[in-house]
Scaffold this motif. Structure first.
Motif, PDB file in Angstrom:
ATOM      1  N   UNK A  72      23.020  -8.660  16.836  1.00  0.00           N
ATOM      2  CA  UNK A  72      23.762  -8.581  15.577  1.00  0.00           C
ATOM      3  C   UNK A  72      25.247  -8.434  15.867  1.00  0.00           C
ATOM      4  N   UNK A  73      26.072  -8.873  14.923  1.00  0.00           N
ATOM      5  CA  UNK A  73      27.514  -8.788  15.095  1.00  0.00           C
ATOM      6  C   UNK A  73      28.052  -7.495  14.509  1.00  0.00           C
ATOM      7  N   UNK A  74      29.211  -7.067  15.054  1.00  0.00           N
ATOM      8  CA  UNK A  74      29.872  -5.861  14.537  1.00  0.00           C
ATOM      9  C   UNK A  74      30.602  -6.216  13.240  1.00  0.00           C
ATOM     10  N   UNK A  75      30.688  -5.290  12.267  1.00  0.00           N
ATOM     11  CA  UNK A  75      30.201  -3.891  12.336  1.00  0.00           C
ATOM     12  C   UNK A  75      28.803  -3.727  11.770  1.00  0.00           C
ATOM     13  N   UNK A  76      28.127  -4.867  11.461  1.00  0.00           N
ATOM     14  CA  UNK A  76      26.797  -4.762  10.854  1.00  0.00           C
ATOM     15  C   UNK A  76      25.805  -4.073  11.785  1.00  0.00           C
ATOM     16  N   UNK A  77      25.945  -4.345  13.092  1.00  0.00           N
ATOM     17  CA  UNK A  77      25.012  -3.708  14.023  1.00  0.00           C
ATOM     18  C   UNK A  77      25.192  -2.191  14.070  1.00  0.00           C
ATOM     19  N   UNK A  78      26.443  -1.726  13.933  1.00  0.00           N
ATOM     20  CA  UNK A  78      26.695  -0.271  13.922  1.00  0.00           C
ATOM     21  C   UNK A  78      26.075   0.377  12.686  1.00  0.00           C
ATOM     22  N   UNK A  79      26.300  -0.262  11.531  1.00  0.00           N
ATOM     23  CA  UNK A  79      25.750   0.269  10.288  1.00  0.00           C
ATOM     24  C   UNK A  79      24.231   0.229  10.314  1.00  0.00           C
ATOM     25  N   UNK A  80      23.688  -0.884  10.854  1.00  0.00           N
ATOM     26  CA  UNK A  80      22.233  -1.010  10.946  1.00  0.00           C
ATOM     27  C   UNK A  80      21.642   0.043  11.890  1.00  0.00           C
TER      28      UNK A  80
END
Length: 376
Positions: free
Chosen positions: A177-185
Motif C-alpha cells: 500500500x502507498x503512504x499515508x494510506x498504509x499508515x492509517x490502515x
C-alpha cells in the motif's frame, strides 16, 4: 485480635468498622477491573482519533524531511515549523489522553467507590520489612495473584495468536500500500487487534472483581467479642453506665433530702409514699414539690421532716396522685391545686394555733377533691 483470641469472624461488619476501614484506605479494589477499563477505552480512543494522529505524524515526518537550507540553519524558523505541524496533533492527542484518564478514574473507583486516605498514603515500616515481604511473596494472596497472572497470559496469548492468524493476510498487504494510506490502515488494524485483546480482560475482571469484593468483606467480618467491645466503646460499658446512674440518683436524693427541712408539709400514704411540698407566698404560682419517694426513701423523707418540725399529713390518695404526676422541683398539676390548698390551709392554721395566734383547726377532710384521672 480474632486470631489471638481463637474466635472465628462470624459477625457482619458494623457501620463503624466499615467507616474506619475506609479511613485507613481499606476498600475493595480490583486491579484487573481498572486495567480492563484503561485498555478498552484506550483502544476505543485509538479507533476514534487514530486516523487523525496518523495523518498528523505523516505530515510532521514529511515536513521535517523537506526542510530547506534557511529553515535548517535558522533556529527561529525551525521552531516555527514545529509549531505549525504540531497543531495537527494537539486536539487528537489531548482527547486520547483525556479518555484514558477518565477510564482510569472510573475503572479504579467502580468497585469500592472513590476514597482517599492519608493513613494509606503515609509510609509504613511494615511495608519495608523483609520478613513481611517474604510472607506476602509466598502467602495465599501471592498464590492467587500468580494464578491470575498465568490465567491472563494464557487467555491473552491464545487470543493474540488467533488475531494474528485472522489479520495475517491484511498485515502482509500493508507492504504494497502507498503512504499515508498504509499508515492509517496499520493503525486501524492495530486498534482493532488492541481492542479485541483488551476485551479478553473482561473475563479476568468478571472473576477478579467479585473475588476482591468477597475477600474484602470477609476481612472486615468481626468476632462476637469484637462486636461487644465496639458496642461498649461506642455506647459505654453497661456496668459503668449503671454505676453512673446510681451515683446520679444518690446525688439527686441527697440534694432532695437537703430541701425537705424547707418544706411546708409532707403528705404521706402513710407507709409507702411521701411527698414534700413548699408554697412560696411571695411568688404567684402553685406549690412546688421539693422531694418525693417510695418505701425506704419515703421513710427517710418522713424522718427528716419529723426532725425539722415539718408537719406530716396523711392523705393516701393525694400523695399517690402527686407522686405519679409531679416531678421534683416542678409545680403541682393545676387539677390538684384545690386539694393541696386545703392541706396547706390546714397546716398554716395548725402552725398559728401552736403559736397561740389562732384557734384549733378542724380536722382535714379525708375525701379531698381528687379528679378521677389522678386517682392511683
Amino acid at each position: 485480635m480474632a486470631e489471638d483470641s481463637g474466635q472465628e469472624k462470624t459477625e457482619e461488619p458494623t457501620g463503624k468498622k466499615i467507616e474506619e476501614s475506609k479511613k485507613k484506605g481499606q476498600v475493595a479494589r480490583s486491579k484487573e477491573l481498572g486495567t480492563m477499563f484503561v485498555l478498552i477505552f484506550s483502544a476505543i480512543s485509538l479507533l476514534m482519533y487514530g486516523p487523525e494522529i496518523g495523518k498528523g505524524l505523516y505530515n510532521i515526518m514529511g515536513r521535517m524531511l523537506s526542510l530547506n537550507r534557511n529553515e535548517t540553519y535558522d533556529t527561529t524558523k525551525m521552531f516555527a515549523v514545529w509549531s505549525s505541524v504540531a497543531d495537527a496533533l494537539i486536539f487528537p492527542m489531548a482527547m486520547f489522553v483525556f479518555i484514558i484518564l477518565f477510564a482510569g478514574i472510573i475503572g479504579n473507583t467502580l468497585l469500592g467507590g472513590f476514597n482517599f486516605s492519608w493513613q494509606a498514603a503515609a509510609p509504613k515500616a511494615s511495608k519495608m520489612s523483609p520478613f513481611k515481604g517474604f510472607k506476602r511473596m509466598f502467602g495465599p494472596q501471592a498464590a492467587v495473584e500468580l494464578t491470575k497472572a498465568i490465567l491472563k497470559f494464557l487467555v491473552v496469548a491464545s487470543f493474540a495468536f488467533f488475531l494474528i492468524n485472522t489479520f495475517f493476510d491484511e498485515i502482509l498487504h500493508l507492504s504494497i500500500e502507498s503512504a499515508p494510506n498504509n499508515i492509517i490502515h496499520a493503525l486501524e488494524i492495530l486498534s482493532w487487534m488492541f481492542l479485541a485483546l483488551s476485551c479478553t480482560l473482561v473475563i479476568i475482571a468478571a472473576i477478579d472483581a467479585p473475588y476482591q469484593s468477597h475477600t474484602h468483606h470477609k476481612q472486615l467480618k468481626m468476632t462476637l467479642q469484637e462486636v461487644k467491645d465496639e458496642y461498649k466503646n461506642s455506647e459505654g460499658d453497661p456496668q459503668i453506665k449503671a454505676r453512673i446512674r446510681q451515683t446520679q440518683r444518690q446525688m439527686s436524693q441527697k440534694r432532695m433530702m437537703q430541701d425537705v427541712p424547707d418544706a411546708d408539709v409532707v403528705v404521706t400514704n402513710p407507709t409507702h409514699y411521701s411527698v414534700a411540698l413548699k408554697y412560696d407566698t411571695e411568688r404567684a404560682g402553685a406549690p412546688i414539690v421539693l422531694a418525693k419517694g417510695v418505701d425506704e426513701l419515703a421513710m427517710q423523707i418522713r424522718k427528716v421532716a419529723g426532725g425539722n418540725d415539718v408537719p406530716i399529713v396523711e392523705s393516701p390518695m393525694l400523695t399517690r396522685a402527686l407522686y405519679h404526676t409531679a416531678e421534683v422541683g416542678e409545680q403541682i398539676p393545676d387539677q390538684l391545686f384545690t386539694a393541696v390548698a386545703q392541706v396547706l390551709a390546714y397546716v398554716f392554721q395548725l402552725k398559728r394555733f401552736n403559736k397561740g395566734r389562732g384557734k384549733r383547726p378542724t380536722k382535714l377532710n379525708k375525701k379531698l377533691p381528687i379528679p378521677d384521672a389522678y386517682r392511683y
